[in-house]
Design an enzyme around this catalytic site. Structure first.
Site, short mmCIF file in Angstrom:
data_model
loop_
_atom_site.label_atom_id
_atom_site.label_comp_id
_atom_site.label_asym_id
_atom_site.label_seq_id
_atom_site.Cartn_x
_atom_site.Cartn_y
_atom_site.Cartn_z
CG ASN A 91 80.52 38.33 7.28
OD1 ASN A 91 79.39 38.32 7.31
ND2 ASN A 91 81.33 37.26 7.66
CG HIS A 139 75.89 36.94 7.96
ND1 HIS A 139 76.73 37.82 7.22
CD2 HIS A 139 74.53 37.11 7.68
CE1 HIS A 139 75.74 38.50 6.61
NE2 HIS A 139 74.60 38.25 6.59
CG HIS A 174 65.97 42.14 5.58
ND1 HIS A 174 66.22 41.85 4.28
CD2 HIS A 174 66.99 41.62 6.20
CE1 HIS A 174 67.41 41.05 4.05
NE2 HIS A 174 67.88 41.09 5.51
NE ARG A 202 73.46 41.18 7.68
CZ ARG A 202 74.34 41.94 7.33
NH1 ARG A 202 75.01 42.66 8.00
NH2 ARG A 202 74.96 41.78 6.07
C1 HEM Z 1 67.81 36.25 1.90
C2 HEM Z 1 68.85 36.84 1.49
C3 HEM Z 1 69.40 37.98 2.36
C4 HEM Z 1 70.28 39.04 1.86
C5 HEM Z 1 70.66 39.09 0.64
C6 HEM Z 1 70.51 39.93 3.03
C7 HEM Z 1 71.43 41.08 2.97
C8 HEM Z 1 71.42 41.87 3.74
C9 HEM Z 1 71.88 43.26 3.73
C10 HEM Z 1 72.91 43.81 2.67
C11 HEM Z 1 71.87 43.82 4.82
C12 HEM Z 1 72.34 45.27 5.14
C13 HEM Z 1 73.78 45.27 5.63
C14 HEM Z 1 74.58 46.57 5.64
O1 HEM Z 1 74.10 47.49 5.36
O2 HEM Z 1 75.59 46.63 6.50
C15 HEM Z 1 71.15 43.02 5.66
C16 HEM Z 1 70.64 43.54 6.93
C17 HEM Z 1 70.06 42.66 7.77
N1 HEM Z 1 69.96 41.39 7.72
FE1 HEM Z 1 69.76 40.26 6.06
N2 HEM Z 1 69.95 39.36 4.23
C18 HEM Z 1 69.44 38.21 3.76
C19 HEM Z 1 68.83 37.33 4.66
C20 HEM Z 1 68.80 37.50 6.15
C21 HEM Z 1 68.14 36.66 6.91
C22 HEM Z 1 68.16 35.06 6.75
C23 HEM Z 1 68.24 37.31 8.41
C24 HEM Z 1 68.03 36.71 9.51
C25 HEM Z 1 67.05 35.46 9.95
C26 HEM Z 1 68.58 38.49 8.21
C27 HEM Z 1 68.85 39.58 8.97
C28 HEM Z 1 69.20 40.79 8.82
C29 HEM Z 1 69.18 42.02 9.73
C30 HEM Z 1 68.38 41.73 11.19
C31 HEM Z 1 69.65 42.99 9.14
C32 HEM Z 1 69.84 44.27 10.00
C33 HEM Z 1 71.04 44.17 10.62
C34 HEM Z 1 71.64 45.55 11.40
O3 HEM Z 1 70.80 46.53 11.70
O4 HEM Z 1 72.64 45.36 12.14
N3 HEM Z 1 68.89 38.63 6.57
N4 HEM Z 1 70.76 41.91 5.17
#
Ligand code: HEM
Ligand SMILES: *[C@@H]1O[C@H](CO)[C@@H](O)[C@H](O)[C@H]1NC(C)=O
Ligand SMILES: *[C@@H]1O[C@H](CO)[C@@H](O)[C@H](O)[C@H]1NC(C)=O
Ligand SMILES: *[C@@H]1O[C@H](CO)[C@@H](O)[C@H](O)[C@H]1NC(C)=O
Ligand SMILES: *[C@@H]1O[C@H](CO)[C@@H](O)[C@H](O)[C@H]1NC(C)=O
Ligand SMILES: *[C@@H]1O[C@H](CO)[C@@H](O)[C@H](O)[C@H]1NC(C)=O
Ligand SMILES: *[C@@H]1O[C@H](CO)[C@@H](O)[C@H](O)[C@H]1NC(C)=O
Length: 331
Positions: free
Chosen positions: A95, A67, A194, A63
């Site tokens: 973030n 970002h 995800h 992630r």
């Molecule tokens: C398409 C739009 C996207 C939205 C709206 C989004 C939003 C989010 C949100 C709200 C979370 C949870 C954060 C938290 O609870 O603190 C999350 C987690 C995550 N996102 Fe996304 N995301 C998107 C796309 C992506 C992309 C493009 C990637 C990587 C290629 C990605 C990888 C991840 C990963 C791996 C997590 C888990 C992180 C962790 O456990 O630390 N996301 N995302």
């Protein structure tokens, strides 16, 4: 079998590169072959060590690269702390108290500075760390183009506006991805990240209890999944920052279950389910394709990660190679 898959992925990645807008082909998989040949081995070692203490770290690092890249390109800007010249992106809404893994990036940087001082940029560390994280979680392998330089600026305002929100509808998601040169296939494939990692209750509570101010749950969420989530994210006196698995089926494995979850109406975020359910959305067919074939998902994910990694990199004499990832050299 593994070898054949690797060759197919290699071809896919090479083809994917041809479609990158702006022709940022200056990045090169062999960039550090002469100056820091151990770069992949060293990153892998530090990541595996970190994973011993923190099973979530591979998701968090994946992630972090996303970002970084969306905000003024893959320039390591997200890693910069507040200083006289920098207003840190770390405190932007998407973030703050959410993006993590910074200390592991610092550990990687320290190990690389030991082996090849002043050579490997922080922006490239994020790209390599994401690639190795996916691989170590059972996902695809790809060759990652390298040679990014680190930026000397950050942009908090951009971080607040260009990153997608979990409540964005399909139109907004497409707009934000297109703004950085990524298409519908990239959007769907990259959302497949995800398939691992965690999210906080605060990002799902409106779907559970008061969706779009209707006072009712999101009708597009599977009832069984809603009950399960409601138990761990209670409406009253619940902990907004408590963590839940983004993929309830296989929480830490990088596989295609994100897409089969969507088909079972078990997407965690509104922005996830939106890919399948938005009326007339062209993304639905892509979700179905990836749900049906892990090979298809893996191939697209690999080339989309290369596309994302190619967003406006600084190269050649631009920027610098930071000594510390959290500050501009000499500041
Ligand atoms: C398409 C739009 C996207 C939205 C709206 C989004 C939003 C989010 C949100 C709200 C979370 C949870 C954060 C938290 O609870 O603190 C999350 C987690 C995550 N996102 Fe996304 N995301 C998107 C796309 C992506 C992309 C493009 C990637 C990587 C290629 C990605 C990888 C991840 C990963 C791996 C997590 C888990 C992180 C962790 O456990 O630390 N996301 N995302
Ligand atoms: C960094 O600066 C931002 C913007 O001025 C501020 O909101 C944030 O609290 C600061 N963080 C720290 C740790 O000083
Ligand atoms: C970031 O989170 C901290 C809590 O860790 C909070 O005090 C601060 O107000 C938040 N900053 C912004 C800009 O939202
Ligand atoms: C920061 O980002 C905003 C919003 O994307 C943009 O309008 C502004 O020009 C950027 N600032 C700098 C100094 O690049
Ligand atoms: C999508 O969201 C944007 C911004 O919130 C809004 O202006 C637009 O009307 C929404 N589109 C649909 C089809 O709901
Ligand atoms: C749902 O949220 C809206 C706006 O935040 C609020 O006015 C309304 O009272 C809420 N409904 C319920 C049943 O909680
Ligand atoms: C809320 O959850 C977070 C993350 O699991 C945890 O660190 C924190 O201690 C919890 N807060 C309360 C009040 O239980």
């Amino acid at each position: 079998m593994q070898a054949i898959r690797a060759v197919l992925l290699g071809i896919a990645v090479v083809l994917g590169l041809g479609g990158v807008p702006g022709g940022e082909a200056q990045l090169d998989e062999k960039f550090y072959d002469g100056s820091c040949p151990g770069v992949h081995r060293i990153v892998r070692r530090v990541l595996k060590e970190a994973h011993q203490a923190d099973v979530r770290i591979y998701a968090s690092l994946t992630r972090l690269h996303f970002h970084d890249c969306f905000v003024q390109g893959c320039d390591g800007s997200i890693l910069l702390d507040n200083s006289t010249s920098i207003v840190s992106e770390k405190f932007a809404k998407p973030n703050n108290n959410s993006v993590r893994g910074y200390t592991v990036v610092d550990a990687v940087k320290a190990a690389l500075e030991e082996a090849c001082p002043g050579v490997v940029s922080c922006a490239d560390i994020l790209a390599v760390a994401a690639k190795i994280s996916v691989e170590l979680s059972g996902g695809p392998r790809w060759r990652v183009p390298l040679g990014r330089r680190d930026g000397t600026t950050a942009n908090l305002t951009a971080a607040n506006h260009v990153l997608p929100s979990p409540r964005d509808n399909i139109t907004m998601l497409q707009r934000k991805f297109r703004a950085v040169g990524l298409d519908d296939t990239d959007l769907v494939a990259l959302s497949g990240a995800h398939t691992f990692g965690r999210a906080q209750c605060q990002f799902v509570t409106d779907r559970l209890y008061n969706f779009s101010k209707t006072g009712k749950p999101d009708p597009t969420m599977d009832a069984g999944y809603r009950v399960q989530l409601a138990r761990s994210c209670p409406r009253r006196h619940g902990n907004r920052t408590a963590l839940r698995d983004l993929d309830p089926a296989t929480p830490d494995a990088f596989d295609k279950s994100y897409f089969t979850n969507l088909q079972a109406s078990r997407g965690f975020l509104q922005s996830d389910q939106e890919l399948l359910l938005a009326p007339g959305a062209p993304t639905a067919a892509i979700v179905a394709r990836f749900a049906g074939s892990e090979k298809a998902f893996f191939r697209s994910f690999a080339s989309s990660m290369v596309n994302m990694g190619n967003i406006r990199p600084l190269t050649g004499g631009q920027g610098e190679v930071r000594k510390n990832c959290w500050k501009v050299n000499g500041s």
